[in-house]
Design a protein around this motif. Structure first.
Motif, short mmCIF file in Angstrom:
data_model
loop_
_atom_site.label_atom_id
_atom_site.label_comp_id
_atom_site.label_asym_id
_atom_site.label_seq_id
_atom_site.Cartn_x
_atom_site.Cartn_y
_atom_site.Cartn_z
N VAL A 169 -1.75 -4.10 -3.63
CA VAL A 169 -2.04 -5.50 -3.95
C VAL A 169 -2.15 -6.26 -2.63
CG1 VAL A 169 -1.14 -7.63 -4.98
CG2 VAL A 169 -0.97 -5.49 -6.25
N LYS A 170 -3.18 -7.12 -2.57
CA LYS A 170 -3.35 -7.96 -1.38
C LYS A 170 -3.39 -9.41 -1.84
CE LYS A 170 -7.32 -5.37 0.16
NZ LYS A 170 -8.34 -5.29 1.22
N VAL A 171 -2.63 -10.25 -1.18
CA VAL A 171 -2.73 -11.69 -1.46
C VAL A 171 -3.46 -12.34 -0.29
CG1 VAL A 171 -1.35 -13.81 -1.40
CG2 VAL A 171 -0.90 -12.09 -3.14
N ARG A 172 -4.45 -13.15 -0.61
CA ARG A 172 -5.21 -13.87 0.41
C ARG A 172 -5.10 -15.37 0.12
NH1 ARG A 172 -4.48 -9.84 2.57
NH2 ARG A 172 -5.87 -8.08 2.77
N VAL A 173 -4.56 -16.13 1.05
CA VAL A 173 -4.43 -17.58 0.84
C VAL A 173 -5.83 -18.17 0.93
CG1 VAL A 173 -3.37 -19.72 1.62
CG2 VAL A 173 -2.17 -17.55 1.91
N ASN A 207 10.34 -4.79 10.67
CA ASN A 207 10.23 -3.69 9.71
C ASN A 207 9.62 -4.24 8.42
OD1 ASN A 207 10.80 -1.86 7.61
ND2 ASN A 207 12.55 -1.02 8.73
N PRO A 208 8.53 -3.63 7.93
CA PRO A 208 7.94 -4.15 6.68
C PRO A 208 8.91 -4.14 5.50
CG PRO A 208 6.49 -2.51 7.71
CD PRO A 208 7.78 -2.48 8.48
N TYR A 209 10.00 -3.37 5.64
CA TYR A 209 10.95 -3.24 4.52
C TYR A 209 12.30 -3.89 4.84
CZ TYR A 209 7.30 -0.01 3.23
OH TYR A 209 6.08 0.52 2.92
N THR A 210 12.26 -4.98 5.60
CA THR A 210 13.49 -5.66 6.04
C THR A 210 14.49 -5.89 4.91
OG1 THR A 210 11.99 -6.97 7.40
CG2 THR A 210 14.30 -7.64 7.40
N LEU A 211 13.98 -6.22 3.72
CA LEU A 211 14.90 -6.61 2.64
C LEU A 211 15.11 -5.51 1.59
CD1 LEU A 211 13.83 -10.33 2.01
CD2 LEU A 211 15.67 -9.45 3.46
N ASN A 212 14.53 -4.35 1.84
CA ASN A 212 14.71 -3.28 0.84
C ASN A 212 16.15 -2.77 0.83
OD1 ASN A 212 11.92 -3.38 0.42
ND2 ASN A 212 11.84 -1.18 0.09
N ILE A 242 1.81 -17.38 8.11
CA ILE A 242 3.18 -17.46 8.65
C ILE A 242 4.22 -16.98 7.63
CG2 ILE A 242 3.42 -19.92 8.07
CD1 ILE A 242 5.13 -20.16 10.65
N MET A 243 3.96 -17.25 6.35
CA MET A 243 4.99 -16.90 5.36
C MET A 243 4.93 -15.46 4.88
SD MET A 243 5.12 -20.56 3.63
CE MET A 243 4.96 -19.80 2.09
N ALA A 244 3.93 -14.71 5.38
CA ALA A 244 3.88 -13.28 5.02
C ALA A 244 5.16 -12.59 5.49
CB ALA A 244 2.66 -12.62 5.66
N ALA A 245 5.76 -13.09 6.54
CA ALA A 245 6.98 -12.46 7.09
C ALA A 245 8.09 -12.39 6.06
CB ALA A 245 7.45 -13.24 8.31
N ILE A 246 8.19 -13.37 5.19
CA ILE A 246 9.20 -13.33 4.14
C ILE A 246 8.59 -12.81 2.82
CG2 ILE A 246 8.96 -15.84 3.72
CD1 ILE A 246 12.12 -13.85 3.03
N ASN A 247 7.38 -13.32 2.49
CA ASN A 247 6.81 -12.97 1.17
C ASN A 247 6.61 -11.47 0.98
OD1 ASN A 247 6.68 -15.70 0.62
ND2 ASN A 247 4.51 -15.90 1.13
N THR A 248 6.08 -10.80 2.01
CA THR A 248 5.82 -9.35 1.87
C THR A 248 7.13 -8.60 1.65
OG1 THR A 248 5.93 -9.10 4.26
CG2 THR A 248 3.73 -9.36 3.32
N ARG A 249 8.20 -9.05 2.31
CA ARG A 249 9.50 -8.36 2.17
C ARG A 249 10.08 -8.57 0.77
NH1 ARG A 249 6.86 -8.47 6.90
NH2 ARG A 249 8.04 -7.57 8.63
N THR A 267 1.26 -0.25 -1.65
CA THR A 267 1.32 -1.13 -0.47
C THR A 267 0.98 -2.58 -0.85
OG1 THR A 267 -0.99 -0.69 0.11
CG2 THR A 267 0.69 0.71 1.17
N TYR A 268 1.50 -3.50 -0.04
CA TYR A 268 1.28 -4.93 -0.29
C TYR A 268 1.03 -5.60 1.06
CZ TYR A 268 2.06 -9.80 -1.41
OH TYR A 268 1.89 -11.15 -1.56
N ASP A 269 0.05 -6.49 1.11
CA ASP A 269 -0.07 -7.30 2.34
C ASP A 269 -0.61 -8.68 2.02
OD1 ASP A 269 -2.90 -5.91 2.35
OD2 ASP A 269 -3.02 -7.59 3.76
N GLU A 270 -0.43 -9.57 2.98
CA GLU A 270 -0.71 -11.00 2.73
C GLU A 270 -1.28 -11.64 4.00
OE1 GLU A 270 2.38 -12.73 0.24
OE2 GLU A 270 2.31 -14.45 1.57
N THR A 271 -2.42 -12.31 3.87
CA THR A 271 -3.04 -12.99 5.01
C THR A 271 -3.71 -14.27 4.51
OG1 THR A 271 -5.13 -11.83 4.67
CG2 THR A 271 -3.58 -10.80 6.21
N MET A 272 -4.31 -15.02 5.47
CA MET A 272 -5.02 -16.26 5.11
C MET A 272 -6.52 -16.07 5.29
SD MET A 272 -3.20 -19.53 6.68
CE MET A 272 -3.67 -20.99 5.81
#
Ligand SMILES: NC(=O)c1ccc[n+]([C@@H]2O[C@H](COP(=O)([O-])OP(=O)(O)OC[C@H]3O[C@@H](n4cnc5c(N)ncnc54)[C@H](OP(=O)(O)O)[C@@H]3O)[C@@H](O)[C@H]2O)c1
Length: 408
Positions: A169-173, A207-212, A242-249, A267-272
């Motif tokens: 899944v990809k989120v694009r702002v 780490n992409p999995y900081t909160l796992n 900027i918020m991908a740092a928290i949202n992706t985790r 996989t998941y990623d988020e950009t603008m």
């Protein structure tokens, strides 16, 4: 938890810029003697009375405590089913409150986007919260409800329409309009100050999995985007968000807590998105410069002191007309295992950080308090989708001005 608690929700920090908006939203949506029994709390009686006067209702109950006074917090959390807190930076003022909720088995939601602090709270409290039955749900505002619930939604639709979950899944702002408050600026600066002092923290946050969960911190996800790139699936150039740092985790933690239903290789990623052609590319590079200006400079240094003069102070934020003229819209792309795409949108009807966030947070708290029979069984340090699932999806659309759509 006993049902005899006096309140369903206490808004902790109701005198903050965002807390006032949550109180206003509650009064307009639920009144005072309706299905949701709520109160305002904070450290300063006079300020809370001022909020009550602004609301035009002198009957809103007021409770007093202090973030660093354990006895006052213990009393506060024993009076309610849910604590809804806007007292931040959370890394400075939030830890004792989380501990008090965990011990009392009181549900909790906040607006924290401070990944380093959330990691600490998970490490300290996940197991104990599972024992006491508390549901602690960070990130219930613009970060990270649209990303987390948007992924939950598009995956539900993928299963329904295509018979299986998407592999990615990809989120694009796509668009957004709004400003920042003093509390948000203080929270970002506090993360930067902590990272500057601790190299191990910097590594952990990358780490992409900081909160796992600690035993599930690997996978196929890449680090967040740091440059400008073209995305064929979105048909647009994209730049870092900027918020991908928290949202992706948060999305990845949700997947892990749910037991990896989309597959271990999900996989998941988020950009603008910045648009097509030369103008899209140039907009992307302009955005990169803007981000560097915002995040650059040594914490406490001259650059930060100079730029602070142009930024809102604690208690300040976008005006009512700016909030009402604001909006946001995400494109959500689900990539199926056969390469086909399912596209959808998640959008909100006010500025993302305050007008829309206050309604999302208010509904997350209401959902914790009122929808226990409709929400998942999970306890502990959760995420919006794993704690509240379909019940929150419904509330966000019915009461918080969010739309979740699939593009036909
Ligand atoms: N995730 C999102 O989308 C999102 C959106 C908006 C905000 N936020 C976050 O939400 C938080 C609040 O932002 P804001 O701009 O609304 O904050 P703010 O206006 O600066 O308010 C901070 C609040 O903390 C209270 N406080 C400070 N020390 C305290 C203590 N020792 N005991 C009790 N209360 C204490 C203040 O009380 P007094 O009023 O008495 O001074 C005030 O109510 C920030 O962390 C921000 O990053 C996140």
């Amino acid at each position: 938890m006993s049902d005899s608690r006096e309140y369903d929700v206490i808004i902790w920090g109701a005198s903050s810029f965002t807390g006032r908006l949550v109180a206003e939203f509650y009064l307009n949506t639920y009144g005072l003697d309706g299905e949701l029994k709520w109160a305002m709390a904070g450290r300063n009686q006079a300020k809370l009375e001022e909020v009550r006067a602004e609301l035009g209702n002198t009957d809103v109950p007021i409770l007093i405590g202090n973030s660093h006074d354990a006895a006052s917090l213990k009393e506060l959390v024993s009076k309610t089913k849910v604590i809804c807190t806007t007292v931040g930076p959370y890394a400075l003022y939030g830890s004792e409150l989380v501990a008090a909720c965990v011990e009392a088995g009181t549900d909790y939601c906040d607006l924290a986007g401070e990944t380093q602090w959330i990691r600490r709270m998970i490490d300290q409290h996940h197991e104990r919260a599972q024992e006491t039955g508390a549901r602690i749900v960070h990130c219930c505002g613009f970060d990270s409800i649209p990303s987390d619930m948007g992924t939950y939604f598009i995956q539900k639709k993928a299963k329904e329409l295509k018979g299986e979950y998407a592999k990615a899944v990809k989120v694009r702002v796509k668009s957004m309009k709004g400003g920042a408050s003093g509390g948000t600026i203080a929270s970002i600066n506090n993360v930067l100050a902590e990272v500057a002092e601790d190299k191990a923290l910097f590594k952990l946050l990358n780490n992409p999995y900081t909160l796992n969960p600690r035993d599930a911190m690997t996978g196929d996800d890449k680090p967040d985007l740091r440059s400008v790139k073209f995305d064929e699936d979105a048909d647009s150039f994209m730049m870092p968000f900027i918020m991908a740092a928290i949202n992706t985790r948060v999305v990845r933690r949700s997947h892990a807590l749910a037991g990896f239903p989309y597959g271990k290789d999900f996989t998941y990623d988020e950009t603008m998105m910045t648009g097509k052609g030369l103008s899209g590319r140039m907009k992307g590079f302009g955005g990169l410069l803007g981000l560097a200006a915002m995040l650059g400079g040594k914490p406490g240094g001259l650059y930060k002191k100079l730029t602070a003069k142009f930024l809102p102070a604690p208690g300040e934020g976008p005006s009512k007309s700016e909030r009402e003229a604001g909006f946001w819209k995400y494109l959500v792309i689900a990539k199926m295992r056969d390469g086909s795409l399912l596209k959808g949108f998640v959008s909100g009807d006010r500025d993302p950080g305050y007008g829309s966030t206050s309604k999302m947070l208010g509904e997350a708290a209401a959902c914790l308090a009122l929808d226990k029979d409709k929400t998942p069984e999970l306890k502990g340090m959760l995420t919006p989708s794993t704690a509240l699932g379909d019940a929150l999806l419904e509330r966000l659309q019915q009461k918080a001005g969010l739309k979740f759509e699939v593009r036909s």
